[in-house]
Design a protein around this motif. Sequence first.
Motif, short mmCIF file in Angstrom:
data_model
loop_
_atom_site.label_atom_id
_atom_site.label_comp_id
_atom_site.label_asym_id
_atom_site.label_seq_id
_atom_site.Cartn_x
_atom_site.Cartn_y
_atom_site.Cartn_z
N LYS A 60 0.83 -1.20 0.00
CA LYS A 60 0.00 0.00 0.00
C LYS A 60 0.86 1.25 0.00
O LYS A 60 0.55 2.23 -0.68
CB LYS A 60 -0.93 0.01 1.21
N LEU A 61 1.96 1.22 0.75
CA LEU A 61 2.86 2.37 0.79
C LEU A 61 3.51 2.61 -0.57
O LEU A 61 3.62 3.75 -1.03
CB LEU A 61 3.93 2.17 1.86
N LYS A 62 3.93 1.54 -1.24
CA LYS A 62 4.51 1.67 -2.58
C LYS A 62 3.49 2.22 -3.56
O LYS A 62 3.82 3.07 -4.39
CB LYS A 62 5.03 0.31 -3.07
N ALA A 63 2.26 1.74 -3.50
CA ALA A 63 1.22 2.23 -4.39
C ALA A 63 0.93 3.71 -4.13
O ALA A 63 0.75 4.50 -5.06
CB ALA A 63 -0.06 1.41 -4.22
N PHE A 64 0.91 4.10 -2.87
CA PHE A 64 0.68 5.51 -2.52
C PHE A 64 1.80 6.39 -3.05
O PHE A 64 1.55 7.47 -3.60
CB PHE A 64 0.56 5.66 -1.00
N LEU A 68 1.39 9.36 -5.78
CA LEU A 68 1.83 10.72 -5.45
C LEU A 68 2.82 11.23 -6.49
O LEU A 68 2.73 12.39 -6.93
CB LEU A 68 2.47 10.74 -4.06
N PHE A 69 3.75 10.39 -6.92
CA PHE A 69 4.70 10.78 -7.96
C PHE A 69 3.98 11.13 -9.25
O PHE A 69 4.29 12.14 -9.89
CB PHE A 69 5.70 9.65 -8.20
N LEU A 70 3.00 10.31 -9.64
CA LEU A 70 2.26 10.59 -10.87
C LEU A 70 1.48 11.90 -10.77
O LEU A 70 1.43 12.67 -11.73
CB LEU A 70 1.32 9.43 -11.19
N ILE A 71 0.89 12.16 -9.63
CA ILE A 71 0.13 13.41 -9.45
C ILE A 71 1.06 14.61 -9.56
O ILE A 71 0.76 15.58 -10.26
CB ILE A 71 -0.61 13.39 -8.10
N VAL A 72 2.20 14.55 -8.90
CA VAL A 72 3.15 15.67 -8.94
C VAL A 72 3.69 15.84 -10.37
O VAL A 72 3.79 16.97 -10.87
CB VAL A 72 4.30 15.46 -7.93
N PHE A 73 4.03 14.75 -11.02
CA PHE A 73 4.56 14.83 -12.38
C PHE A 73 3.53 15.42 -13.34
O PHE A 73 3.84 16.33 -14.13
CB PHE A 73 4.99 13.44 -12.87
N CYS A 74 2.30 14.91 -13.29
CA CYS A 74 1.26 15.41 -14.20
C CYS A 74 0.94 16.87 -13.93
O CYS A 74 0.76 17.66 -14.87
CB CYS A 74 0.00 14.56 -14.08
#
Length: 115
Positions: A60-64, A68-74
């Motif tokens: 779950k931590l890895k998925a989170f 989060l990385f995808l949200i910041v990147f996008c």
Amino acid sequence: MDNKCSKYEGLFVFSDKETLMKHVEECEDCKLEHEKMQKVSDLIGEVKFHYKSKKQKTRKLKAFCAALFLIVFCTTFFVTSMDNDLTDLLCYDDNLTAEEYGFPVDSYGLIMVDE
């Protein structure tokens, strides 16, 4: 001399369960070894839940972190592509002149120096 049966491991690994259980019923040494293995199996069964729950937490931590990385990147990508002023500042092929820096220049574009 001690003549202990050493067939338990071979039967456990290479034969089927019926053959193993038939030998365990006949042999006292293998019966003791089988009881030890059952105790170890029971201990593993008790701990299995805690190990799996810890493993699920790391998943779950890895998925989170990935989300989060995808949200910041996008967000960064769309902000830089939508904001024209910001993209103008980030162009590297433009050379700023002395006049654009705010220095007084002459007709040739050289900085004027008062004598």
